[in-house]
Enzyme design. Sequence first.
Site, PDB file in Angstrom:
ATOM      1  N   GLU A   1       0.826  -1.204   0.000  1.00 43.53           N
ATOM      2  CA  GLU A   1       0.000   0.000   0.000  1.00 43.53           C
ATOM      3  C   GLU A   1       0.867   1.264   0.000  1.00 43.53           C
ATOM      4  OE1 GLU A   1      -3.331   0.416  -0.333  1.00 43.53           O
ATOM      5  OE2 GLU A   1      -2.910   2.556  -0.242  1.00 43.53           O
TER       6      GLU A   1
ATOM      7  N   THR B   1      -6.105   2.311  -5.238  1.00 43.11           N
ATOM      8  CA  THR B   1      -5.883   0.872  -5.066  1.00 43.11           C
ATOM      9  C   THR B   1      -6.649   0.062  -6.105  1.00 43.11           C
ATOM     10  OG1 THR B   1      -5.464   0.971  -2.693  1.00 43.11           O
ATOM     11  CG2 THR B   1      -6.297  -1.087  -3.529  1.00 43.11           C
TER      12      THR B   1
ATOM     13  N   HIS C   1      -1.193   3.420   4.852  1.00 43.06           N
ATOM     14  CA  HIS C   1      -2.149   4.184   4.046  1.00 43.06           C
ATOM     15  C   HIS C   1      -2.322   5.561   4.674  1.00 43.06           C
ATOM     16  CE1 HIS C   1      -5.860   5.526   2.211  1.00 43.06           C
ATOM     17  NE2 HIS C   1      -5.826   4.504   1.368  1.00 43.06           N
TER      18      HIS C   1
ATOM     19  N   ASP D   1       1.172   0.086  -5.025  1.00 35.12           N
ATOM     20  CA  ASP D   1      -0.069   0.361  -5.772  1.00 35.12           C
ATOM     21  C   ASP D   1      -0.126   1.777  -6.343  1.00 35.12           C
ATOM     22  OD1 ASP D   1      -0.531   1.504  -3.245  1.00 35.12           O
ATOM     23  OD2 ASP D   1      -2.635   0.915  -3.179  1.00 35.12           O
ATOM     24  N   HIS D   2       0.311   2.774  -5.570  1.00 35.39           N
ATOM     25  CA  HIS D   2       0.252   4.156  -6.054  1.00 35.39           C
ATOM     26  C   HIS D   2       1.067   5.020  -5.114  1.00 35.39           C
ATOM     27  CE1 HIS D   2      -2.581   4.624  -2.788  1.00 35.39           C
ATOM     28  NE2 HIS D   2      -3.270   3.602  -3.279  1.00 35.39           N
TER      29      HIS D   2
HETATM   30  C1  GP9 Z   1      -9.443   0.225   1.056  1.00 37.86           C
HETATM   31  C2  GP9 Z   1      -8.033   0.245   0.609  1.00 37.86           C
HETATM   32  C3  GP9 Z   1      -7.542   1.626   0.297  1.00 37.86           C
HETATM   33  O1  GP9 Z   1     -10.002  -1.028   1.195  1.00 37.86           O
HETATM   34  O2  GP9 Z   1      -7.752  -0.691  -0.336  1.00 37.86           O
HETATM   35  O3  GP9 Z   1      -7.793   2.063  -0.972  1.00 37.86           O
HETATM   36  P1  GP9 Z   1      -7.085   3.372  -1.534  1.00 37.86           P
HETATM   37  O4  GP9 Z   1      -7.597   4.540  -0.749  1.00 37.86           O
HETATM   38  O5  GP9 Z   1      -5.613   3.209  -1.371  1.00 37.86           O
HETATM   39  O6  GP9 Z   1      -7.483   3.437  -2.951  1.00 37.86           O
HETATM   40 MN    MN Z   2      -3.969   2.047  -2.032  1.00 35.18          MN
END
Ligand code: GP9
Ligand code: MN
Length: 674
Positions: free
Chosen positions: A253, A299, A415, A474-475
Amino acid sequence: MRRFISSKMQFFTIAAILIWIKTYIVYLVEFNLGIQNVLQHFLLFINPLSSTLIFLGIALFARGRRVGGYIWLIHLFMSLLLYANVVFYRFNNDFITLPVLTQTSNFGSLGNSIISLMNWYDVFYMLDVVILLVLFLTSKQMWKHERMKLRRPVAIMTIGVLLFTFNVILAEIDRPQLLKRTFDRNYIVKYLGAYNFTIYDAIQNLKTSTERVLADSDDLTEVRNYSMLKYAKPNEELFGVAEGKNIIKIHLESFHSFLINFELNGEEVTPFINSLVNEQQDEFTYFENFFHQTEQGKTADAELIVDNSLYGLPQGSAFVTKGKNTYQSLPAILNQKQGYSSAIFHGDGKSFWNRDEIYKQFGIDYFFYDAYYDMSEEQVIGYGLKDKPFFKESMPILESLPQPFYAHLITLTHHHPYLIDEEDATIEPADTRDGSVDRYFQTARYLDESLEMFFNDLKEAGLYEDSIIFLYGDHYGISENHYRALGEIFDTEMTDYKYANLQRVPFLIKIPGVKGQGTISEYAGQIDVMPTILHLVGIDSHDFIVFGTDMFSEKHNDLVAFRNGDFMTAKYAKVRDVYYDNETGEVIEEPNEELLEINAQVMRELNLSDNVLQGDLLRFYTPFEGWEPVDPSNYFYDENQLYIPQSLKDKWLDYKNEEVENELESEGNTIEEN
Ligand code: GP9
Ligand code: MN
């Protein structure tokens, strides 16, 4: 009573107050909307009012007695819609959408349980409908006399619309891009209300189905030609080396590549991942010029791109708006070609990013979400389950999966806003006076530690040696709103070009039986993962509609396209519409032929990928003889998940029961804008 209801306006007012207050009570008693602050609570309170005024207001345009009849009917309709959502929510923890209503196959199983989902006290939810009917029938006089002036209903509707606008503005303040980014149905209901949600859903669906109806199989031909033209032949030495091996895919993440080998106050932030890159070169290959390509879907975009080699949409999240599309995802192909099972693990609610729907379209056999984990308070932070218990509790499930498997573990603790409990923080925060940037390093360390633990557990379970293991970021984690703090971290003046270069996320892969290549500099992006994995297990990507190319292929295309039309290659970059020489970092004022061609290709590629999603074009494509389109109705993510052990079924049922009891107490998702 007759005297009391002396005018149509009074009848209207009573109806409006009844439905308003009832809706508010239902929100509090029945739905778990995760209210976090006073503003959200205020919005929850006022949001039924605007739709009430607008809907009931329509009745005021009628004449005579009909006004009352229509008010009653609209009130009834709103009550039924609300109640249907109550019953649906009790089972699904979600709101009714149009696609759900059209999925008649679901009703068979639901039918039996609807009665069991009703409570004795539900009669109160219909009491106002009865009261209103009695009032209407017993006050015959007034309907005849009074003639309403047109300006009354117009004024009421206007107030309704103004109120709605006010509501949307406040919602946008608390939750920017609420409607554009399409996060979660819970959010729309929380901010705009259950009735407005239905309208929003209807508009979304109308848009989607129009785009879909307008597309035909000819649109596919252009896409297919492009995909074939871009195809890169597999590297012969690697093609099929990992056929039938388990695949473990780890989603890091918000992980920027700059964390790797980064030292904060002389201390490594992610010593474990560093060791994979620096010391285990014989096992792992690390792509140092690998980029994320996500947009608003964050995500969800990353998941979509990696598993389908399609780009996310320019706006919103395809997971949500294209959740009913036909896909030919990597896990589905692995399943049909080599009998793989597939599972996704994530310590958050199942409906976030519409996962519980789209995973069915991807042909995901198992989806383990919060209900399968111990979500007690000390295990949870921010969005959901902490990464350490997440990996720990996922382990026995992973071991029980039918092999070969494609298992995807989505981490969460690292996150935004990077919250961490004191006992979990093993590195000091940075010192930029920008809280989320400072904590970013602490949660990264926590993720690093949890990963080390997980790798040890994999080894112990005998799943490490012989599996493909790959990790991807992911980003971005630190958005462009933090240039000042980033500048301090890197001791530089942050610029758009430098920030674009920070969009690197890690891609690390271990292939059983193949010597790692250490760090390699080939430019690549998330779009390239699917063809790479296909080739490693011996499935030629040529047959499929993919926009990426195999990263190990000699012919790999090093063009990394970003969703906004920018791009990166080893030689050039385009950042916010400005061209750069990527070797010197200098701006190119006059783009040459080569650059313009690359630019045109990026536009074409993004456009074609959008056509695939908007026209749902994969429904027209058969990748190989015998391919079976994925049938979403074969997948269940509740206690009916096929073959899951009884203990997991019990856990799910326990969770369900507990949830009903704790509805008021439990918290929903906490999202904060990065
Ligand atoms: C939520 C998590 C976060 O379930 O996967 O998503 P994001 O905010 O990173 O897109
Ligand atoms: Mn994410």
